[in-house]
Design a protein around this motif. Structure first.
Motif, mmCIF file in Angstrom:
data_model
loop_
_atom_site.group_PDB
_atom_site.id
_atom_site.type_symbol
_atom_site.label_atom_id
_atom_site.label_comp_id
_atom_site.label_asym_id
_atom_site.label_seq_id
_atom_site.Cartn_x
_atom_site.Cartn_y
_atom_site.Cartn_z
ATOM 1 N N THR A 167 -10.009 -17.402 -8.264
ATOM 2 C CA THR A 167 -10.565 -16.055 -8.212
ATOM 3 C C THR A 167 -9.812 -15.148 -9.179
ATOM 4 O O THR A 167 -8.675 -15.437 -9.569
ATOM 5 C CB THR A 167 -10.476 -15.461 -6.794
ATOM 6 N N ALA A 168 -10.433 -14.041 -9.532
ATOM 7 C CA ALA A 168 -9.824 -13.082 -10.459
ATOM 8 C C ALA A 168 -8.534 -12.489 -9.900
ATOM 9 O O ALA A 168 -7.636 -12.131 -10.662
ATOM 10 C CB ALA A 168 -10.825 -11.965 -10.774
ATOM 11 N N ASP A 169 -8.417 -12.421 -8.570
ATOM 12 C CA ASP A 169 -7.210 -11.833 -7.985
ATOM 13 C C ASP A 169 -6.090 -12.848 -7.747
ATOM 14 O O ASP A 169 -5.090 -12.535 -7.133
ATOM 15 C CB ASP A 169 -7.542 -11.068 -6.710
ATOM 16 N N GLY A 170 -6.274 -14.096 -8.224
ATOM 17 C CA GLY A 170 -5.174 -15.056 -8.206
ATOM 18 C C GLY A 170 -5.233 -16.161 -7.178
ATOM 19 O O GLY A 170 -4.396 -17.055 -7.195
ATOM 20 N N LEU A 171 -6.207 -16.139 -6.258
ATOM 21 C CA LEU A 171 -6.312 -17.227 -5.295
ATOM 22 C C LEU A 171 -6.808 -18.474 -6.014
ATOM 23 O O LEU A 171 -7.739 -18.414 -6.813
ATOM 24 C CB LEU A 171 -7.290 -16.858 -4.172
ATOM 25 N N SER A 172 -6.172 -19.587 -5.753
ATOM 26 C CA SER A 172 -6.559 -20.844 -6.394
ATOM 27 C C SER A 172 -6.347 -21.997 -5.432
ATOM 28 O O SER A 172 -5.317 -22.072 -4.758
ATOM 29 C CB SER A 172 -5.717 -21.060 -7.661
ATOM 30 N N MET B 238 8.133 -17.457 -19.241
ATOM 31 C CA MET B 238 7.171 -18.367 -18.660
ATOM 32 C C MET B 238 7.086 -18.100 -17.156
ATOM 33 O O MET B 238 8.077 -17.866 -16.500
ATOM 34 C CB MET B 238 7.619 -19.813 -18.910
ATOM 35 N N THR B 239 5.895 -18.144 -16.637
ATOM 36 C CA THR B 239 5.675 -17.907 -15.221
ATOM 37 C C THR B 239 5.060 -19.142 -14.590
ATOM 38 O O THR B 239 4.130 -19.723 -15.129
ATOM 39 C CB THR B 239 4.718 -16.717 -15.017
ATOM 40 N N ALA B 240 5.605 -19.543 -13.466
ATOM 41 C CA ALA B 240 5.058 -20.687 -12.731
ATOM 42 C C ALA B 240 4.525 -20.179 -11.400
ATOM 43 O O ALA B 240 4.997 -19.183 -10.856
ATOM 44 C CB ALA B 240 6.138 -21.734 -12.493
ATOM 45 N N ARG B 241 3.512 -20.866 -10.874
ATOM 46 C CA ARG B 241 3.010 -20.529 -9.547
ATOM 47 C C ARG B 241 2.582 -21.802 -8.854
ATOM 48 O O ARG B 241 2.162 -22.771 -9.493
ATOM 49 C CB ARG B 241 1.865 -19.532 -9.608
ATOM 50 N N ALA B 242 2.702 -21.811 -7.555
ATOM 51 C CA ALA B 242 2.289 -22.963 -6.762
ATOM 52 C C ALA B 242 0.804 -22.828 -6.431
ATOM 53 O O ALA B 242 0.325 -21.738 -6.146
ATOM 54 C CB ALA B 242 3.103 -23.028 -5.471
ATOM 55 N N VAL B 243 0.092 -23.945 -6.491
ATOM 56 C CA VAL B 243 -1.330 -23.972 -6.160
ATOM 57 C C VAL B 243 -1.544 -25.070 -5.122
ATOM 58 O O VAL B 243 -1.077 -26.193 -5.304
ATOM 59 C CB VAL B 243 -2.200 -24.258 -7.408
ATOM 60 N N THR B 244 -2.237 -24.742 -4.055
ATOM 61 C CA THR B 244 -2.544 -25.734 -3.036
ATOM 62 C C THR B 244 -3.485 -26.778 -3.618
ATOM 63 O O THR B 244 -4.504 -26.436 -4.205
ATOM 64 C CB THR B 244 -3.196 -25.064 -1.818
ATOM 65 N N HIS B 245 -3.132 -28.049 -3.466
ATOM 66 C CA HIS B 245 -3.953 -29.160 -3.967
ATOM 67 C C HIS B 245 -4.346 -30.007 -2.767
ATOM 68 O O HIS B 245 -3.492 -30.603 -2.113
ATOM 69 C CB HIS B 245 -3.157 -29.991 -4.971
ATOM 70 N N LEU B 246 -5.642 -30.057 -2.484
ATOM 71 C CA LEU B 246 -6.148 -30.774 -1.318
ATOM 72 C C LEU B 246 -6.713 -32.121 -1.735
ATOM 73 O O LEU B 246 -7.381 -32.226 -2.765
ATOM 74 C CB LEU B 246 -7.240 -29.949 -0.637
#
Length: 140
Positions: free
Chosen positions: A57-62, A1-9
């Motif tokens: 985005t397709a390159d992973g920016l979220s 399993m992979t986790a990633r942090a996403v900026t939430h405004l």
């Protein structure tokens, strides 16, 4: 399993406008779910505000965002967070900078820094501080 942090405004009524702006800067897909869409309307005046929104985005920016309901406290704060975008090239960084700088306050002009060949900081028209740079090896 992979986790990633996403900026939430968090916004107060202008999350949709901010997300649309960020999509214009970074491209990608925009998802917006309103309180009405989710069947979670507490205040009819806020029915069309964003309960969940995201640009990916397709390159992973979220970047995620929502409108804080008026019955909850919200304060934009000052220097509570920065959103950092680290691109692979000066051209990519410059392109993002040019788009994000529309209506922004430049806190540090885009230029060379000790740790990066290109770095800059701005506060966009929504009050979000963005740090942009080119990924490079750090030479302590």
């Amino acid at each position: 399993m992979t986790a990633r942090a996403v900026t939430h405004l968090n916004f107060r009524g202008d999350a949709r406008e901010a997300l649309t702006f960020y999509r214009s800067a970074f491209g990608g897909d925009l998802t917006v779910v309103t309180y009405k869409d989710a069947g979670n309307v507490q205040d009819p005046a806020e029915a069309d505000q964003v309960m969940f929104g995201q640009v990916s985005t397709a390159d992973g920016l979220s970047v995620m965002a929502y409108d804080v309901p008026s019955d909850l406290p919200w304060n934009r704060g000052e220097n509570a967070f920065f959103v950092s975008v680290r691109a692979e090239s000066a051209e990519e960084t410059t392109a993002y900078w040019e788009k994000l700088s529309e209506g922004a306050t430049v806190l540090r002009p885009l230029g060379t820094a000790q740790w990066a060949p290109l770095y800059g900081m701005l506060r966009d028209r929504f009050g979000v501080t963005w740090v942009l740079d080119v990924v490079s090896e750090y030479d302590a």
